[in-house]
Structures are given as C-alpha cells and as structure tokens.
Design a protein around this motif. Structure first.
Motif, PDB file in Angstrom:
ATOM      1  N   TYR A  40       3.043  -8.478   3.915  1.00 25.01           N
ATOM      2  CA  TYR A  40       2.943  -9.043   2.572  1.00 25.01           C
ATOM      3  C   TYR A  40       1.875  -8.195   1.689  1.00 25.01           C
ATOM      4  O   TYR A  40       1.094  -7.415   2.321  1.00 25.01           O
ATOM      5  N   ALA A  41       2.202  -8.222   0.391  1.00 24.35           N
ATOM      6  CA  ALA A  41       1.379  -7.372  -0.672  1.00 24.35           C
ATOM      7  C   ALA A  41       1.494  -8.215  -1.797  1.00 24.35           C
ATOM      8  O   ALA A  41       2.404  -8.594  -2.268  1.00 24.35           O
ATOM      9  N   GLY A  42       0.178  -8.773  -2.606  1.00 24.92           N
ATOM     10  CA  GLY A  42       0.139  -9.435  -3.480  1.00 24.92           C
ATOM     11  C   GLY A  42      -0.645  -8.962  -4.786  1.00 24.92           C
ATOM     12  O   GLY A  42      -1.693  -8.341  -4.308  1.00 24.92           O
ATOM     13  N   VAL A  43      -0.203  -9.459  -5.855  1.00 27.46           N
ATOM     14  CA  VAL A  43      -1.189  -8.954  -6.948  1.00 27.46           C
ATOM     15  C   VAL A  43      -1.517 -10.277  -7.753  1.00 27.46           C
ATOM     16  O   VAL A  43      -0.255 -11.186  -8.034  1.00 27.46           O
ATOM     17  N   ALA A  44      -2.242 -10.550  -8.431  1.00 29.16           N
ATOM     18  CA  ALA A  44      -2.631 -11.795  -9.182  1.00 29.16           C
ATOM     19  C   ALA A  44      -3.634 -11.704 -10.198  1.00 29.16           C
ATOM     20  O   ALA A  44      -4.483 -10.792 -10.202  1.00 29.16           O
ATOM     21  N   PHE A  45      -3.569 -12.726 -11.150  1.00 29.02           N
ATOM     22  CA  PHE A  45      -4.473 -12.812 -12.372  1.00 29.02           C
ATOM     23  C   PHE A  45      -5.574 -13.741 -11.769  1.00 29.02           C
ATOM     24  O   PHE A  45      -5.162 -14.881 -11.288  1.00 29.02           O
ATOM     25  N   ASN A  46      -6.985 -13.433 -11.697  1.00 28.73           N
ATOM     26  CA  ASN A  46      -8.051 -14.332 -11.499  1.00 28.73           C
ATOM     27  C   ASN A  46      -8.440 -15.344 -12.508  1.00 28.73           C
ATOM     28  O   ASN A  46      -8.746 -14.643 -13.689  1.00 28.73           O
ATOM     29  N   LEU A  47      -8.463 -16.642 -12.524  1.00 31.52           N
ATOM     30  CA  LEU A  47      -9.167 -17.676 -13.346  1.00 31.52           C
ATOM     31  C   LEU A  47     -10.426 -18.068 -12.886  1.00 31.52           C
ATOM     32  O   LEU A  47     -10.180 -18.541 -11.558  1.00 31.52           O
ATOM     33  N   MET A  48     -11.317 -18.195 -13.462  1.00 31.70           N
ATOM     34  CA  MET A  48     -12.628 -18.595 -12.987  1.00 31.70           C
ATOM     35  C   MET A  48     -12.713 -19.950 -13.225  1.00 31.70           C
ATOM     36  O   MET A  48     -13.109 -20.428 -14.588  1.00 31.70           O
ATOM     37  N   THR A  49     -12.647 -21.063 -12.442  1.00 30.44           N
ATOM     38  CA  THR A  49     -12.990 -22.400 -12.807  1.00 30.44           C
ATOM     39  C   THR A  49     -14.311 -23.000 -12.176  1.00 30.44           C
ATOM     40  O   THR A  49     -15.003 -22.282 -11.526  1.00 30.44           O
ATOM     41  N   ASP A  50     -14.471 -24.194 -12.550  1.00 31.92           N
ATOM     42  CA  ASP A  50     -15.914 -24.814 -12.065  1.00 31.92           C
ATOM     43  C   ASP A  50     -17.241 -23.947 -12.487  1.00 31.92           C
ATOM     44  O   ASP A  50     -17.777 -23.713 -11.681  1.00 31.92           O
ATOM     45  N   MET A  51     -17.056 -23.121 -13.673  1.00 30.39           N
ATOM     46  CA  MET A  51     -18.310 -22.313 -14.203  1.00 30.39           C
ATOM     47  C   MET A  51     -19.341 -23.381 -14.516  1.00 30.39           C
ATOM     48  O   MET A  51     -19.086 -24.422 -14.749  1.00 30.39           O
ATOM     49  N   PRO A  52     -20.409 -22.764 -14.329  1.00 32.28           N
ATOM     50  CA  PRO A  52     -21.618 -23.366 -14.977  1.00 32.28           C
ATOM     51  C   PRO A  52     -21.638 -23.594 -16.390  1.00 32.28           C
ATOM     52  O   PRO A  52     -20.892 -22.996 -17.109  1.00 32.28           O
ATOM     53  N   LYS A  53     -22.697 -24.594 -16.894  1.00 33.52           N
ATOM     54  CA  LYS A  53     -22.588 -24.714 -18.437  1.00 33.52           C
ATOM     55  C   LYS A  53     -22.948 -23.310 -19.067  1.00 33.52           C
ATOM     56  O   LYS A  53     -23.604 -22.780 -18.564  1.00 33.52           O
ATOM     57  N   ASP A  54     -22.265 -23.158 -20.280  1.00 28.01           N
ATOM     58  CA  ASP A  54     -22.323 -22.091 -20.976  1.00 28.01           C
ATOM     59  C   ASP A  54     -21.697 -20.760 -20.102  1.00 28.01           C
ATOM     60  O   ASP A  54     -21.893 -19.483 -20.882  1.00 28.01           O
ATOM     61  N   LYS A 211     -28.439 -23.587  -7.665  1.00 24.73           N
ATOM     62  CA  LYS A 211     -28.608 -24.016  -9.204  1.00 24.73           C
ATOM     63  C   LYS A 211     -28.850 -22.698  -9.950  1.00 24.73           C
ATOM     64  O   LYS A 211     -29.302 -21.488  -9.584  1.00 24.73           O
ATOM     65  N   VAL A 212     -28.463 -22.833 -11.301  1.00 29.56           N
ATOM     66  CA  VAL A 212     -28.609 -21.653 -12.350  1.00 29.56           C
ATOM     67  C   VAL A 212     -30.103 -21.504 -12.455  1.00 29.56           C
ATOM     68  O   VAL A 212     -30.857 -22.559 -12.317  1.00 29.56           O
ATOM     69  N   SER A 213     -30.533 -20.430 -12.437  1.00 29.18           N
ATOM     70  CA  SER A 213     -31.941 -20.033 -12.625  1.00 29.18           C
ATOM     71  C   SER A 213     -32.491 -20.763 -13.895  1.00 29.18           C
ATOM     72  O   SER A 213     -32.320 -20.905 -14.952  1.00 29.18           O
ATOM     73  N   ASN A 214     -33.866 -21.530 -13.623  1.00 22.39           N
ATOM     74  CA  ASN A 214     -34.439 -22.209 -14.522  1.00 22.39           C
ATOM     75  C   ASN A 214     -33.528 -23.304 -15.037  1.00 22.39           C
ATOM     76  O   ASN A 214     -33.736 -23.637 -16.186  1.00 22.39           O
ATOM     77  N   ASP A 215     -32.683 -24.019 -14.417  1.00 18.06           N
ATOM     78  CA  ASP A 215     -31.820 -24.997 -14.834  1.00 18.06           C
ATOM     79  C   ASP A 215     -31.447 -25.859 -13.589  1.00 18.06           C
ATOM     80  O   ASP A 215     -31.614 -25.580 -12.336  1.00 18.06           O
ATOM     81  N   THR A 216     -30.864 -27.120 -13.936  1.00 14.85           N
ATOM     82  CA  THR A 216     -30.380 -27.876 -12.794  1.00 14.85           C
ATOM     83  C   THR A 216     -29.026 -27.884 -12.433  1.00 14.85           C
ATOM     84  O   THR A 216     -28.190 -28.681 -11.955  1.00 14.85           O
ATOM     85  N   ASN A 217     -28.175 -27.254 -13.462  1.00 18.45           N
ATOM     86  CA  ASN A 217     -26.749 -27.006 -13.429  1.00 18.45           C
ATOM     87  C   ASN A 217     -26.527 -25.970 -12.320  1.00 18.45           C
ATOM     88  O   ASN A 217     -26.955 -25.288 -12.032  1.00 18.45           O
ATOM     89  N   LYS A 218     -25.405 -26.469 -11.621  1.00 18.70           N
ATOM     90  CA  LYS A 218     -24.804 -25.682 -10.499  1.00 18.70           C
ATOM     91  C   LYS A 218     -24.235 -24.525 -10.787  1.00 18.70           C
ATOM     92  O   LYS A 218     -23.591 -24.590 -11.849  1.00 18.70           O
ATOM     93  N   ILE A 219     -24.362 -23.524 -10.130  1.00 24.43           N
ATOM     94  CA  ILE A 219     -23.712 -22.233 -10.379  1.00 24.43           C
ATOM     95  C   ILE A 219     -22.234 -22.301 -10.098  1.00 24.43           C
ATOM     96  O   ILE A 219     -21.496 -22.053 -10.968  1.00 24.43           O
ATOM     97  N   GLY A 220     -21.670 -22.617  -9.090  1.00 17.66           N
ATOM     98  CA  GLY A 220     -20.319 -22.900  -8.462  1.00 17.66           C
ATOM     99  C   GLY A 220     -19.456 -21.726  -8.623  1.00 17.66           C
ATOM    100  O   GLY A 220     -19.775 -20.777  -7.991  1.00 17.66           O
ATOM    101  N   ILE A 221     -18.310 -21.764  -9.371  1.00 17.24           N
ATOM    102  CA  ILE A 221     -17.290 -20.828  -9.652  1.00 17.24           C
ATOM    103  C   ILE A 221     -16.310 -21.023  -8.476  1.00 17.24           C
ATOM    104  O   ILE A 221     -16.489 -20.431  -7.442  1.00 17.24           O
ATOM    105  N   LYS A 222     -15.245 -21.457  -8.842  1.00 19.04           N
ATOM    106  CA  LYS A 222     -14.100 -21.467  -7.911  1.00 19.04           C
ATOM    107  C   LYS A 222     -13.011 -20.555  -8.420  1.00 19.04           C
ATOM    108  O   LYS A 222     -12.127 -21.145  -9.387  1.00 19.04           O
ATOM    109  N   PRO A 223     -12.392 -19.571  -7.914  1.00 14.05           N
ATOM    110  CA  PRO A 223     -11.328 -18.802  -8.322  1.00 14.05           C
ATOM    111  C   PRO A 223     -10.176 -19.525  -8.243  1.00 14.05           C
ATOM    112  O   PRO A 223      -9.741 -19.884  -7.065  1.00 14.05           O
ATOM    113  N   LEU A 224      -9.139 -19.375  -9.207  1.00 17.87           N
ATOM    114  CA  LEU A 224      -7.946 -19.612  -9.081  1.00 17.87           C
ATOM    115  C   LEU A 224      -6.916 -18.398  -9.310  1.00 17.87           C
ATOM    116  O   LEU A 224      -7.122 -17.754 -10.477  1.00 17.87           O
TER     117      LEU A 224
END
Length: 233
Positions: A40-54, A211-224
């Motif tokens: 198999y061979a695949g190509v895809a566009f990546n969407l970054m979900t669950d991004m940190p605030k801002d 956490k994001v540096s100097n913040d309580t917000n999670k870094i996260g990022i889940k690619p779709l």
C-alpha cells in the motif's frame, strides 16, 4: 483411395484429442485459497486537531505512508479477513507553535505571539508503524477489481522528529523534545473500489504531553489525516 480414407480416419481421431488438450491448456487455474496480500501507498492532508489555546495551523501539511499487509481470511468465501502489516510514514506540519528549549535543556512549547513575524515554522515526524485491520471485500478468485472496506488501528513509533523555526536572523532546530509522545496509536478507516481508495486516520493519543510553557493549557495536538491510499497486489 485407401490411403486417403486412412488419413481421414487418423485426422478424425486426432483432431478432437488435440482440441481437448488445447482447451485444458487454456483453462484458468483458480486459487480458491487466495489472499489479498497487498502493498500500500498513501498520501493525505494533515489537519491538526486538539490544538492548545491560541495555536493554529498554517501552510500545507501532508503525509506519505508505504508498507505491506499480510492477509488472514476468516470465512469460507474469504470476503472477511484480518490484516497485519508493517510500514513507514512521514508527516509534515505547518503551525504557529514554537518548539525550543531553555539553556538548561527544558522544553519550550508555546504558541507564537501574533506580533512576532517569522518566515517558516514546521515540524516533521517519521514513523515505523504496524497496521492491524478488519477487512471486508467483494473479491473472488477471478476478480481483481472489487469494493473494499478496511478499518482498524495503527501502532507506531516516531524514530525521527525535527522542528524548524526561521526568522530573518534566527533559526531554531530541534530533534529531541521531552514532551513528544513517540509511541503512537491511531484509528484507521479506508473504503473504495479497485486500486484507489479514500483513507481517514485519527491519532488517539496527543503528539505532545504536558502543559504549554508558562501556562496551564495542555499542548495536545492530535493529527487527522484525510487522503487517498493505493492498494497493489
């Protein structure tokens, strides 16, 4: 005259036998125990979900994967199977998240302020992965163009990571980030007809922990990932 009759008799006996042998040679050999072992061979566009605030995505983000899946049929018609394989995957992401480190080696992972101008900011992941699938297809031993629906999970490990931030007079490169979750688990689904199929893949665990540096917000990022996958026998 007797010689002619004799020749006609010999031909009348030999011609049906020759025709029968020809038919036997032209018969197709049907493999009733066929497998859909496939590259198999695949190509895809990546969407970054669950991004940190801002946090936001920018530019083109894409991925490419390549591998082989071994097929294990589980019913008599061989229309259902379990597939287990091995492959590699490479993905690139454009975004506004700064990935750097302090002087004592502590991670800096945080969204870049809108007031800061920069030329490029991307990171890339390179994985070895093991797809595990439940497979349904409408194939037969004689039919190589068929409908298929495959779904399952991909287990992977990021063996190489690199990020690059560029300004006019500054370049920051990182290949070792403590917050990076190198072990990956993703849900996978593909469907289509013949060689070309649509694929959808979603990471079940975040790329980064903490956490994001100097913040309580999670870094996260889940690619779709949404794209095409090509199955080749």
């Amino acid at each position: 005259m007797k010689i002619i009759y004799a020749l006609l008799l010999i031909l009348s006996i030999s011609l049906p036998s020759l025709a029968q042998n020809k038919d036997k040679k032209s018969e197709k050999v049907v493999d009733s125990l066929y497998r859909e072992d496939q590259f198999y061979a695949g190509v895809a566009f990546n969407l970054m979900t669950d991004m940190p605030k801002d946090g936001s995505q920018s530019g083109f983000s894409g991925s490419f994967d390549l591998g082989f899946i071994r097929d294990f049929p589980i019913n008599k018609r061989r229309s259902l199977a379990v597939g287990v394989g091995l492959g590699v995957s490479s993905s690139s992401f454009g975004h506004n998240i700064l990935i750097s480190e302090t002087g004592d080696g502590q991670d800096i992972v945080q969204p870049i302020s809108k007031d800061i101008e920069y030329k490029n900011n991307r990171f890339a992941t390179h994985l070895v992965e093991m797809p595990i699938q439940i497979r349904w297809r409408s194939s037969t031993p004689e039919d190589y163009a068929f409908w298929r629906v495959y779904f399952g999970v991909k287990l992977g490990y990021i063996y190489y990571f690199n990020s690059k931030f560029e300004q006019d007079d500054l370049t920051i490169k990182q290949t070792d980030v403590n917050a990076l979750n190198r072990f990956r688990t993703a849900g996978f689904f593909s469907f289509g007809y013949n060689i070309v199929n649509i694929q959808i893949q979603y990471d079940l665990n975040p790329l980064f922990s903490g956490k994001v540096s100097n913040d309580t917000n999670k870094i996260g990022i889940k690619p779709l990932r949404i794209g095409l996958i090509f199955y080749i026998l």
